[in-house]
Design a protein around this motif. Sequence first.
Motif, PDB file in Angstrom:
ATOM      1  N   PHE A  16       0.820  -1.205   0.000  1.00  0.00           N
ATOM      2  CA  PHE A  16       0.000   0.000   0.000  1.00  0.00           C
ATOM      3  C   PHE A  16       0.862   1.266   0.000  1.00  0.00           C
ATOM      4  CE2 PHE A  16      -2.554   3.325   1.973  1.00  0.00           C
ATOM      5  CZ  PHE A  16      -3.723   3.233   1.240  1.00  0.00           C
ATOM      6  N   GLU A  17       1.845   1.307   0.878  1.00  0.00           N
ATOM      7  CA  GLU A  17       2.716   2.494   0.956  1.00  0.00           C
ATOM      8  C   GLU A  17       3.521   2.676  -0.319  1.00  0.00           C
ATOM      9  OE1 GLU A  17       2.500   4.744   3.324  1.00  0.00           O
ATOM     10  OE2 GLU A  17       0.996   3.504   4.304  1.00  0.00           O
ATOM     11  N   ALA A  18       3.987   1.571  -0.900  1.00  0.00           N
ATOM     12  CA  ALA A  18       4.768   1.665  -2.138  1.00  0.00           C
ATOM     13  C   ALA A  18       3.917   2.213  -3.275  1.00  0.00           C
ATOM     14  CB  ALA A  18       5.331   0.301  -2.507  1.00  0.00           C
ATOM     15  N   LEU A  19       2.676   1.736  -3.384  1.00  0.00           N
ATOM     16  CA  LEU A  19       1.796   2.230  -4.447  1.00  0.00           C
ATOM     17  C   LEU A  19       1.425   3.688  -4.224  1.00  0.00           C
ATOM     18  CD1 LEU A  19      -0.528  -0.866  -4.913  1.00  0.00           C
ATOM     19  CD2 LEU A  19       1.284  -0.088  -6.439  1.00  0.00           C
ATOM     20  N   THR A  20       1.170   4.062  -2.972  1.00  0.00           N
ATOM     21  CA  THR A  20       0.853   5.452  -2.657  1.00  0.00           C
ATOM     22  C   THR A  20       2.049   6.347  -2.965  1.00  0.00           C
ATOM     23  OG1 THR A  20      -0.657   4.701  -0.932  1.00  0.00           O
ATOM     24  CG2 THR A  20       0.021   6.977  -0.820  1.00  0.00           C
ATOM     25  N   ALA A  21       3.255   5.914  -2.577  1.00  0.00           N
ATOM     26  CA  ALA A  21       4.465   6.700  -2.843  1.00  0.00           C
ATOM     27  C   ALA A  21       4.747   6.791  -4.342  1.00  0.00           C
ATOM     28  CB  ALA A  21       5.659   6.082  -2.120  1.00  0.00           C
ATOM     29  N   LEU A  22       4.514   5.708  -5.068  1.00  0.00           N
ATOM     30  CA  LEU A  22       4.727   5.720  -6.514  1.00  0.00           C
ATOM     31  C   LEU A  22       3.790   6.718  -7.184  1.00  0.00           C
ATOM     32  CD1 LEU A  22       6.318   4.357  -8.836  1.00  0.00           C
ATOM     33  CD2 LEU A  22       4.413   2.741  -9.020  1.00  0.00           C
ATOM     34  N   ALA A  23       2.549   6.748  -6.753  1.00  0.00           N
ATOM     35  CA  ALA A  23       1.596   7.716  -7.303  1.00  0.00           C
ATOM     36  C   ALA A  23       2.039   9.139  -6.978  1.00  0.00           C
ATOM     37  CB  ALA A  23       0.195   7.448  -6.762  1.00  0.00           C
ATOM     38  N   ALA A  24       2.491   9.371  -5.741  1.00  0.00           N
ATOM     39  CA  ALA A  24       2.944  10.714  -5.337  1.00  0.00           C
ATOM     40  C   ALA A  24       4.170  11.144  -6.146  1.00  0.00           C
ATOM     41  CB  ALA A  24       3.256  10.740  -3.848  1.00  0.00           C
ATOM     42  N   GLU A  25       5.084  10.202  -6.433  1.00  0.00           N
ATOM     43  CA  GLU A  25       6.267  10.510  -7.235  1.00  0.00           C
ATOM     44  C   GLU A  25       5.897  10.979  -8.642  1.00  0.00           C
ATOM     45  OE1 GLU A  25       8.774   7.068  -7.345  1.00  0.00           O
ATOM     46  OE2 GLU A  25       9.047   7.056  -5.167  1.00  0.00           O
ATOM     47  N   HIS A  26       4.720  10.582  -9.090  1.00  0.00           N
ATOM     48  CA  HIS A  26       4.279  10.956 -10.431  1.00  0.00           C
ATOM     49  C   HIS A  26       3.222  12.052 -10.404  1.00  0.00           C
ATOM     50  CE1 HIS A  26       6.425   7.250 -11.230  1.00  0.00           C
ATOM     51  NE2 HIS A  26       6.587   7.742 -12.449  1.00  0.00           N
ATOM     52  N   GLY A  27       3.220  12.832  -9.320  1.00  0.00           N
ATOM     53  CA  GLY A  27       2.389  14.026  -9.251  1.00  0.00           C
ATOM     54  C   GLY A  27       0.939  13.815  -8.875  1.00  0.00           C
ATOM     55  N   VAL A  28       0.598  12.652  -8.390  1.00  0.00           N
ATOM     56  CA  VAL A  28      -0.782  12.393  -7.978  1.00  0.00           C
ATOM     57  C   VAL A  28      -0.970  12.893  -6.553  1.00  0.00           C
ATOM     58  CG1 VAL A  28      -2.503  10.570  -7.586  1.00  0.00           C
ATOM     59  CG2 VAL A  28      -0.908  10.388  -9.499  1.00  0.00           C
ATOM     60  N   ASP A  29      -2.080  13.568  -6.311  1.00  0.00           N
ATOM     61  CA  ASP A  29      -2.413  14.068  -4.971  1.00  0.00           C
ATOM     62  C   ASP A  29      -2.400  12.907  -3.977  1.00  0.00           C
ATOM     63  OD1 ASP A  29      -5.128  14.710  -3.074  1.00  0.00           O
ATOM     64  OD2 ASP A  29      -3.633  16.321  -3.300  1.00  0.00           O
ATOM     65  N   PRO A  30      -1.887  13.107  -2.753  1.00  0.00           N
ATOM     66  CA  PRO A  30      -1.798  12.005  -1.776  1.00  0.00           C
ATOM     67  C   PRO A  30      -3.127  11.302  -1.493  1.00  0.00           C
ATOM     68  CG  PRO A  30      -0.492  13.853  -1.030  1.00  0.00           C
ATOM     69  CD  PRO A  30      -1.234  14.320  -2.259  1.00  0.00           C
ATOM     70  N   ASP A  31      -4.229  12.055  -1.410  1.00  0.00           N
ATOM     71  CA  ASP A  31      -5.520  11.397  -1.178  1.00  0.00           C
ATOM     72  C   ASP A  31      -5.912  10.508  -2.350  1.00  0.00           C
ATOM     73  OD1 ASP A  31      -5.841  12.534   1.316  1.00  0.00           O
ATOM     74  OD2 ASP A  31      -6.897  14.297   0.524  1.00  0.00           O
ATOM     75  N   VAL A  32      -5.658  10.988  -3.555  1.00  0.00           N
ATOM     76  CA  VAL A  32      -5.958  10.197  -4.746  1.00  0.00           C
ATOM     77  C   VAL A  32      -4.988   9.019  -4.840  1.00  0.00           C
ATOM     78  CG1 VAL A  32      -6.103  10.263  -7.270  1.00  0.00           C
ATOM     79  CG2 VAL A  32      -6.932  12.200  -5.924  1.00  0.00           C
ATOM     80  N   GLY A  33      -3.754   9.209  -4.424  1.00  0.00           N
ATOM     81  CA  GLY A  33      -2.773   8.132  -4.425  1.00  0.00           C
ATOM     82  C   GLY A  33      -3.201   6.978  -3.548  1.00  0.00           C
ATOM     83  N   ARG A  34      -3.828   7.259  -2.415  1.00  0.00           N
ATOM     84  CA  ARG A  34      -4.345   6.197  -1.539  1.00  0.00           C
ATOM     85  C   ARG A  34      -5.464   5.434  -2.245  1.00  0.00           C
ATOM     86  NH1 ARG A  34      -4.110  10.427   1.776  1.00  0.00           N
ATOM     87  NH2 ARG A  34      -2.366  10.532   3.204  1.00  0.00           N
ATOM     88  N   MET A  35      -6.330   6.183  -2.943  1.00  0.00           N
ATOM     89  CA  MET A  35      -7.411   5.528  -3.691  1.00  0.00           C
ATOM     90  C   MET A  35      -6.835   4.631  -4.786  1.00  0.00           C
ATOM     91  SD  MET A  35     -10.365   8.371  -4.136  1.00  0.00           S
ATOM     92  CE  MET A  35      -9.736   9.945  -3.590  1.00  0.00           C
ATOM     93  N   PHE A  36      -5.754   5.101  -5.430  1.00  0.00           N
ATOM     94  CA  PHE A  36      -5.088   4.306  -6.457  1.00  0.00           C
ATOM     95  C   PHE A  36      -4.592   2.987  -5.869  1.00  0.00           C
ATOM     96  CE2 PHE A  36      -0.893   3.237  -8.276  1.00  0.00           C
ATOM     97  CZ  PHE A  36      -1.306   2.835  -9.533  1.00  0.00           C
ATOM     98  N   ALA A  37      -3.949   3.055  -4.719  1.00  0.00           N
ATOM     99  CA  ALA A  37      -3.444   1.839  -4.068  1.00  0.00           C
ATOM    100  C   ALA A  37      -4.595   0.899  -3.709  1.00  0.00           C
ATOM    101  CB  ALA A  37      -2.644   2.202  -2.822  1.00  0.00           C
ATOM    102  N   ILE A  38      -5.697   1.462  -3.245  1.00  0.00           N
ATOM    103  CA  ILE A  38      -6.864   0.635  -2.904  1.00  0.00           C
ATOM    104  C   ILE A  38      -7.429  -0.028  -4.155  1.00  0.00           C
ATOM    105  CG2 ILE A  38      -9.263   0.729  -2.088  1.00  0.00           C
ATOM    106  CD1 ILE A  38      -8.283   2.883  -0.071  1.00  0.00           C
ATOM    107  N   LEU A  39      -7.497   0.699  -5.260  1.00  0.00           N
ATOM    108  CA  LEU A  39      -8.012   0.118  -6.499  1.00  0.00           C
ATOM    109  C   LEU A  39      -7.132  -1.026  -6.999  1.00  0.00           C
ATOM    110  CD1 LEU A  39      -9.178   3.229  -8.530  1.00  0.00           C
ATOM    111  CD2 LEU A  39     -10.588   1.402  -7.606  1.00  0.00           C
ATOM    112  N   VAL A  40      -5.828  -0.801  -7.006  1.00  0.00           N
ATOM    113  CA  VAL A  40      -4.922  -1.828  -7.537  1.00  0.00           C
ATOM    114  C   VAL A  40      -4.980  -3.099  -6.692  1.00  0.00           C
ATOM    115  CG1 VAL A  40      -2.508  -2.421  -7.935  1.00  0.00           C
ATOM    116  CG2 VAL A  40      -3.372  -0.206  -8.677  1.00  0.00           C
ATOM    117  N   ASP A  41      -4.753  -2.974  -5.397  1.00  0.00           N
ATOM    118  CA  ASP A  41      -4.736  -4.175  -4.562  1.00  0.00           C
ATOM    119  C   ASP A  41      -6.144  -4.642  -4.197  1.00  0.00           C
ATOM    120  OD1 ASP A  41      -2.013  -4.574  -4.614  1.00  0.00           O
ATOM    121  OD2 ASP A  41      -1.661  -3.213  -2.941  1.00  0.00           O
ATOM    122  N   GLY A  42      -7.098  -3.728  -4.175  1.00  0.00           N
ATOM    123  CA  GLY A  42      -8.481  -4.117  -3.904  1.00  0.00           C
ATOM    124  C   GLY A  42      -9.063  -4.987  -5.004  1.00  0.00           C
ATOM    125  N   GLY A  43      -8.639  -4.767  -6.246  1.00  0.00           N
ATOM    126  CA  GLY A  43      -9.105  -5.613  -7.349  1.00  0.00           C
ATOM    127  C   GLY A  43      -8.706  -7.064  -7.150  1.00  0.00           C
TER     128      GLY A  43
END
Length: 186
Positions: free
Chosen positions: A28-55
């Motif tokens: 979860f932290e790695a996906l959130t950090a990866l999203a943040a490294e690519h300019g994604v807002d931290p709140d949206v980055g958490r949602m991204f991590a949830i979508l990827v691993d939640g699937g």
Amino acid sequence: MSSASRAPIAAAILATGAFTFLAFRLPFEALTALAAEHGVDPDVGRMFAILVDGGAVVGTVGVVAAKHAGRPVATYWATVVAFAAVSLAFNVAHSDGILLGVAIAVVPPVTQLVATELLVRKLPAADIDAVAVDAAASPLALLGLSRRRRGTTRRRRRPGGCPSPRTGACPGRPASNQRPRPSTRR
């Protein structure tokens, strides 16, 4: 099924649930950090991590439920494998690139796949008369590593060798305790 035979299955379900949770939580932290490294807002980055691993979590629940109900599981396995592969790719991309870092990134999704596969193999067949087993009923088959050929099905055979779910007889053939009816057509 006796309570003694249910205990190993219950333990396997609990272990798979724990592995699925860990496979979701650890990267979860790695996906959130990866999203943040690519300019994604931290709140949206958490949602991204949830979508990827939640699937992958949703697919795992679907595999177990479909197997238990005697339904085909290929679609659910495809979901698990696809989301686990995406998670694996993102985790490896976020790793430091050395062998140990890549190994750490690979463990959670692979562990989830293995735990789910072993659980599904442990589950008893559904309590229905004839169950068609999907040719792609595991991640190995989806990756083309299964010995079973695509498009084949297995059915439990009835007495007399026919898979009829209601009568136990083959269509067009009388049951073993009945004589054929004489034809009235001339």
